[in-house]
Motif scaffolding. Structure first.
Motif, PDB file in Angstrom:
ATOM      1  N   VAL A  18      -7.875  -3.278   3.605  1.00  0.00           N
ATOM      2  CA  VAL A  18      -8.079  -4.682   3.984  1.00  0.00           C
ATOM      3  C   VAL A  18      -8.845  -5.408   2.883  1.00  0.00           C
ATOM      4  CG1 VAL A  18      -9.155  -6.237   5.656  1.00  0.00           C
ATOM      5  CG2 VAL A  18      -8.029  -4.148   6.450  1.00  0.00           C
ATOM      6  N   PHE A  19      -9.888  -4.757   2.367  1.00  0.00           N
ATOM      7  CA  PHE A  19     -10.691  -5.353   1.303  1.00  0.00           C
ATOM      8  C   PHE A  19      -9.858  -5.568   0.044  1.00  0.00           C
ATOM      9  CE2 PHE A  19     -13.423  -4.722  -2.450  1.00  0.00           C
ATOM     10  CZ  PHE A  19     -14.270  -5.815  -2.300  1.00  0.00           C
ATOM     11  N   LEU A  20      -9.061  -4.580  -0.313  1.00  0.00           N
ATOM     12  CA  LEU A  20      -8.241  -4.678  -1.517  1.00  0.00           C
ATOM     13  C   LEU A  20      -7.253  -5.833  -1.408  1.00  0.00           C
ATOM     14  CD1 LEU A  20      -7.663  -3.310  -4.239  1.00  0.00           C
ATOM     15  CD2 LEU A  20      -5.985  -1.866  -3.074  1.00  0.00           C
ATOM     16  N   CYS A  21      -6.646  -5.981  -0.240  1.00  0.00           N
ATOM     17  CA  CYS A  21      -5.678  -7.055  -0.061  1.00  0.00           C
ATOM     18  C   CYS A  21      -6.358  -8.417  -0.052  1.00  0.00           C
ATOM     19  CB  CYS A  21      -4.906  -6.847   1.246  1.00  0.00           C
ATOM     20  SG  CYS A  21      -3.544  -8.009   1.483  1.00  0.00           S
ATOM     21  N   SER A  22      -7.580  -8.493   0.469  1.00  0.00           N
ATOM     22  CA  SER A  22      -8.276  -9.780   0.495  1.00  0.00           C
ATOM     23  C   SER A  22      -8.637 -10.248  -0.905  1.00  0.00           C
ATOM     24  CB  SER A  22      -9.545  -9.672   1.347  1.00  0.00           C
ATOM     25  OG  SER A  22     -10.493  -8.803   0.746  1.00  0.00           O
ATOM     26  N   ILE A  23      -8.743  -9.302  -1.851  1.00  0.00           N
ATOM     27  CA  ILE A  23      -9.043  -9.657  -3.236  1.00  0.00           C
ATOM     28  C   ILE A  23      -7.774  -9.951  -4.019  1.00  0.00           C
ATOM     29  CG2 ILE A  23      -9.997  -8.799  -5.408  1.00  0.00           C
ATOM     30  CD1 ILE A  23     -11.991  -7.207  -3.810  1.00  0.00           C
ATOM     31  N   ASN A  24      -6.752  -9.115  -3.825  1.00  0.00           N
ATOM     32  CA  ASN A  24      -5.501  -9.267  -4.569  1.00  0.00           C
ATOM     33  C   ASN A  24      -4.314  -8.917  -3.678  1.00  0.00           C
ATOM     34  OD1 ASN A  24      -3.529  -9.520  -6.508  1.00  0.00           O
ATOM     35  ND2 ASN A  24      -4.053  -7.641  -7.603  1.00  0.00           N
ATOM     36  N   PRO A  25      -3.773  -9.900  -2.945  1.00  0.00           N
ATOM     37  CA  PRO A  25      -2.674  -9.617  -2.008  1.00  0.00           C
ATOM     38  C   PRO A  25      -1.304  -9.584  -2.685  1.00  0.00           C
ATOM     39  CG  PRO A  25      -3.307 -11.907  -1.837  1.00  0.00           C
ATOM     40  CD  PRO A  25      -4.218 -11.293  -2.868  1.00  0.00           C
ATOM     41  N   ALA A  26      -1.209  -8.932  -3.837  1.00  0.00           N
ATOM     42  CA  ALA A  26       0.066  -8.897  -4.555  1.00  0.00           C
ATOM     43  C   ALA A  26       1.018  -7.891  -3.914  1.00  0.00           C
ATOM     44  CB  ALA A  26      -0.167  -8.507  -6.018  1.00  0.00           C
ATOM     45  N   PRO A  27       2.301  -8.269  -3.677  1.00  0.00           N
ATOM     46  CA  PRO A  27       3.273  -7.337  -3.086  1.00  0.00           C
ATOM     47  C   PRO A  27       3.477  -6.082  -3.927  1.00  0.00           C
ATOM     48  CG  PRO A  27       4.103  -9.597  -3.083  1.00  0.00           C
ATOM     49  CD  PRO A  27       2.878  -9.598  -3.924  1.00  0.00           C
ATOM     50  N   GLN A  28       3.381  -6.246  -5.260  1.00  0.00           N
ATOM     51  CA  GLN A  28       3.574  -5.091  -6.138  1.00  0.00           C
ATOM     52  C   GLN A  28       2.509  -4.025  -5.897  1.00  0.00           C
ATOM     53  OE1 GLN A  28       3.200  -8.217  -7.063  1.00  0.00           O
ATOM     54  NE2 GLN A  28       4.991  -8.908  -8.227  1.00  0.00           N
ATOM     55  N   LEU A  29       1.289  -4.485  -5.591  1.00  0.00           N
ATOM     56  CA  LEU A  29       0.212  -3.538  -5.344  1.00  0.00           C
ATOM     57  C   LEU A  29       0.477  -2.740  -4.073  1.00  0.00           C
ATOM     58  CD1 LEU A  29      -2.526  -2.541  -6.340  1.00  0.00           C
ATOM     59  CD2 LEU A  29      -3.613  -4.365  -5.024  1.00  0.00           C
ATOM     60  N   ARG A  30       1.045  -3.398  -3.081  1.00  0.00           N
ATOM     61  CA  ARG A  30       1.373  -2.702  -1.840  1.00  0.00           C
ATOM     62  C   ARG A  30       2.397  -1.606  -2.100  1.00  0.00           C
ATOM     63  NH1 ARG A  30       4.349  -5.832   3.068  1.00  0.00           N
ATOM     64  NH2 ARG A  30       5.628  -6.412   1.266  1.00  0.00           N
ATOM     65  N   GLY A  31       3.431  -1.940  -2.882  1.00  0.00           N
ATOM     66  CA  GLY A  31       4.436  -0.938  -3.216  1.00  0.00           C
ATOM     67  C   GLY A  31       3.864   0.212  -4.019  1.00  0.00           C
ATOM     68  N   GLY A  32       2.949  -0.102  -4.943  1.00  0.00           N
ATOM     69  CA  GLY A  32       2.339   0.945  -5.761  1.00  0.00           C
ATOM     70  C   GLY A  32       1.501   1.905  -4.940  1.00  0.00           C
ATOM     71  N   ILE A  33       0.813   1.383  -3.923  1.00  0.00           N
ATOM     72  CA  ILE A  33      -0.008   2.243  -3.074  1.00  0.00           C
ATOM     73  C   ILE A  33       0.866   3.211  -2.287  1.00  0.00           C
ATOM     74  CG2 ILE A  33      -1.595   2.282  -1.114  1.00  0.00           C
ATOM     75  CD1 ILE A  33      -2.672  -0.405  -2.066  1.00  0.00           C
ATOM     76  N   PHE A  34       1.981   2.708  -1.724  1.00  0.00           N
ATOM     77  CA  PHE A  34       2.860   3.573  -0.947  1.00  0.00           C
ATOM     78  C   PHE A  34       3.509   4.652  -1.828  1.00  0.00           C
ATOM     79  CE2 PHE A  34       2.796   0.277   2.394  1.00  0.00           C
ATOM     80  CZ  PHE A  34       2.642   1.104   3.503  1.00  0.00           C
ATOM     81  N   ILE A  35       3.853   4.298  -3.057  1.00  0.00           N
ATOM     82  CA  ILE A  35       4.409   5.292  -3.984  1.00  0.00           C
ATOM     83  C   ILE A  35       3.370   6.365  -4.289  1.00  0.00           C
ATOM     84  CG2 ILE A  35       5.232   5.655  -6.343  1.00  0.00           C
ATOM     85  CD1 ILE A  35       6.527   2.889  -6.197  1.00  0.00           C
ATOM     86  N   SER A  36       2.099   5.935  -4.463  1.00  0.00           N
ATOM     87  CA  SER A  36       1.017   6.889  -4.712  1.00  0.00           C
ATOM     88  C   SER A  36       0.851   7.841  -3.535  1.00  0.00           C
ATOM     89  CB  SER A  36      -0.296   6.141  -4.967  1.00  0.00           C
ATOM     90  OG  SER A  36      -0.191   5.284  -6.086  1.00  0.00           O
ATOM     91  N   VAL A  37       0.986   7.308  -2.322  1.00  0.00           N
ATOM     92  CA  VAL A  37       0.877   8.139  -1.120  1.00  0.00           C
ATOM     93  C   VAL A  37       1.929   9.240  -1.141  1.00  0.00           C
ATOM     94  CG1 VAL A  37       1.146   8.173   1.383  1.00  0.00           C
ATOM     95  CG2 VAL A  37      -0.152   6.346   0.300  1.00  0.00           C
ATOM     96  N   ILE A  38       3.164   8.849  -1.412  1.00  0.00           N
ATOM     97  CA  ILE A  38       4.272   9.816  -1.410  1.00  0.00           C
ATOM     98  C   ILE A  38       4.047  10.904  -2.455  1.00  0.00           C
ATOM     99  CG2 ILE A  38       6.738  10.096  -1.818  1.00  0.00           C
ATOM    100  CD1 ILE A  38       7.103   7.238  -0.728  1.00  0.00           C
ATOM    101  N   ILE A  39       3.622  10.485  -3.665  1.00  0.00           N
ATOM    102  CA  ILE A  39       3.419  11.449  -4.753  1.00  0.00           C
ATOM    103  C   ILE A  39       2.305  12.435  -4.398  1.00  0.00           C
ATOM    104  CG2 ILE A  39       2.669  11.713  -7.146  1.00  0.00           C
ATOM    105  CD1 ILE A  39       4.032   9.042  -7.741  1.00  0.00           C
ATOM    106  N   ILE A  40       1.180  11.914  -3.893  1.00  0.00           N
ATOM    107  CA  ILE A  40       0.043  12.783  -3.576  1.00  0.00           C
ATOM    108  C   ILE A  40       0.401  13.771  -2.473  1.00  0.00           C
ATOM    109  CG2 ILE A  40      -2.298  12.823  -2.612  1.00  0.00           C
ATOM    110  CD1 ILE A  40      -2.780  10.119  -3.962  1.00  0.00           C
ATOM    111  N   ILE A  41       1.082  13.303  -1.429  1.00  0.00           N
ATOM    112  CA  ILE A  41       1.415  14.179  -0.306  1.00  0.00           C
ATOM    113  C   ILE A  41       2.427  15.241  -0.735  1.00  0.00           C
ATOM    114  CG2 ILE A  41       2.578  14.253   1.938  1.00  0.00           C
ATOM    115  CD1 ILE A  41       1.250  11.638   2.642  1.00  0.00           C
ATOM    116  N   ILE A  42       3.404  14.861  -1.570  1.00  0.00           N
ATOM    117  CA  ILE A  42       4.401  15.832  -2.040  1.00  0.00           C
ATOM    118  C   ILE A  42       3.724  16.943  -2.837  1.00  0.00           C
ATOM    119  CG2 ILE A  42       6.332  16.186  -3.623  1.00  0.00           C
ATOM    120  CD1 ILE A  42       7.411  13.474  -2.753  1.00  0.00           C
TER     121      ILE A  42
END
Length: 454
Positions: A18-42
């Motif tokens: 929530v804090f990160l989005c309140s500072i920079n609500p860029a759609p690209q950042l949202r996509g990057g976070i989800f990609i990071s999630v997938i990579i870390i879990i794999i």
């Protein structure tokens, strides 16, 4: 790692999103976070590494916090308002859905319109309108503009308001005779304030109304400035900061009377419920009461890790429903910081001040005041641009009499529903204590070093 820590870290990750989005609500950042999630879990699953798997889950919660905030921040009101012409007058109607906000020179109403959503109406003091009134307006409806570095748009957006209309032509269409539950609460609050105004003179009447039900709009400007200069304005504002302070004062006062511990918590809890109801049970009041309740829970349990999870859960739940609170609601920020200070710092101050007398809970009040002041200092400095150098002294002198002032003031208000003569008897001790507090605030505010502006 214990289940308690896992629980708190996952919720903190959500709050971080929530804090990160309140500072920079860029759609690209949202996509990057989800990609990071997938990579870390794999990688965690391949390596069978529980720590990396947990890290991936934490990042997933961070992504969920970012996603939830992005969806809320992207919404800018009903689709119909996004393309209409703000330069032309328009006719629209709606219902007043919040308690009227009456200032010295104007009034503000929140109108719920079927076509436009919530609109903030600024108009003259008279004629008066009330919660539940159906109004027809003829005027401009504009998107709010930021000013002097203040993000007014997002400040209103946290209450789901995306349009304002200043001094439109207003016609009262209907004033329903049957009120809903919230309407009845507001009527009780208004009657309560009317009773106070009948049994006590100004400025004590406005001060008591502000102290009990947060009706601070009628306070004289010079007294408001004195509260601000002495760092005691929280006393007359219904916020988590205020209720946290008041709750701890009530706990200290009742403990001083040697009442049973269980009875003390029940009395303070009942007091919070009554305070919330008579204040109108609005969203900000309920949020403040939650923080006060958490503080009571902390004192009851006496275990910091339990209250930590409760505080984090309350904050995460509030932010899930309204992510704007984290950055654009000073009351929310002060609530949590003050509560954390009272839970974690106050016990240490109590130990350091163990040699000081605790007459009228002096030592406990000093510890509570210092704890809350220290934790809320960053918000006060950067959010309000003013810092009081005598706030601790002013609070220590005033806070010991707050519980008794509220007690006699509340009893006088209740008695007023039966008899104003009986109410006048109960109001006398409250008047004396209110006069003392006003005298302290005004005297200290005259000191040249009372506060500094940044």
């Amino acid at each position: 790692m214990t289940k308690s820590k896992i629980f708190s870290l996952l919720l903190l990750s959500f709050v971080g999103g929530v804090f990160l989005c309140s500072i920079n609500p860029a759609p690209q950042l949202r996509g990057g976070i989800f990609i990071s999630v997938i990579i870390i879990i794999i990688f965690a699953l391949i390596q069978k590494n529980k720590n990396k798997l947990f890290l991936g889950v934490c990042v997933l919660f961070l992504a969920l916090g970012f996603w939830r905030s992005f969806e809320v921040f992207s919404y800018q009101g009903k689709p119909a308002i996004k393309n209409f012409n703000t330069d032309e007058k328009m006719i629209f109607s709606g219902k007043i859905v919040a308690e009227p906000d009456r200032r010295p020179n104007f009034s503000q109403y929140i109108l719920e319109s079927g076509a436009l959503g919530r609109v903030l109406i600024k108009t003259n003091l008279y004629p008066e309108y009330f919660y539940g009134d159906i109004l027809k307006l003829n005027g401009k409806a504009e998107t709010p503009e930021n000013f002097s570095g203040f993000d007014y748009q997002n400040y209103l957006a946290k209450d789901n308001i995306f349009l304002i209309s200043q001094y439109p032509e207003i016609t009262l269409i209907n004033r329903p005779a049957n009120k809903d539950f919230y309407g009845y609460l507001l009527n009780i609050k208004k009657s309560f304030i009317d009773i106070i105004n009948k049994i006590i003179f100004e400025p004590q009447a406005s001060f008591l109304a502000a102290l009990l039900v947060g009706a601070k709009r009628t306070l004289p400007p010079d007294l408001v400035d004195a509260f601000n200069r002495t760092g005691t304005s929280h006393i007359v504002a219904i916020s988590g900061y205020n209720i946290s302070i008041v709750s701890i004062m009530l706990l200290n006062f009742l403990s001083y009377l040697l009442l049973p511990r269980r009875l003390i918590f029940w009395l303070v809890g009942i007091g919070l419920v009554l305070f919330t109801l008579i204040a109108g049970a609005g969203a900000s009041v309920v949020r403040a009461a939650i923080m006060g309740g958490l503080l009571i829970l902390a004192r009851r349990e006496g275990r910091s890790y339990q209250i930590t999870n409760a505080i984090i859960f309350a904050g995460a739940a509030m932010l899930f429903f309204n992510p704007y609170l984290l950055r654009y609601d000073a009351s929310f920020q002060l609530s949590f910081l003050a509560t954390l200070g009272l839970v974690y710092l106050a016990p240490h101050f109590n130990k350091w001040f163990s040699r000081l007398p605790n007459f009228l809970s002096f030592r406990a009040n000093l510890a509570a005041t210092l704890s809350a002041q220290i934790m809320t200092l960053p918000i006060i400095l950067f959010g309000f641009g003013r810092f009081s150098l005598i706030a601790v002294l002013a609070n220590v002198l005033i806070l010991p009499v707050i519980p008794l002032t509220m007690l006699f003031g509340f009893l006088a208000g209740l008695m007023g529903f039966l008899s104003l003569k009986i109410a006048a008897i109960f109001i006398l001790p409250a008047w004396l204590m209110l006069s003392y507090q006003i005298w302290v605030v005004k005297i200290l505010s005259l000191l040249p070093f009372a506060s500094i502006s940044l």
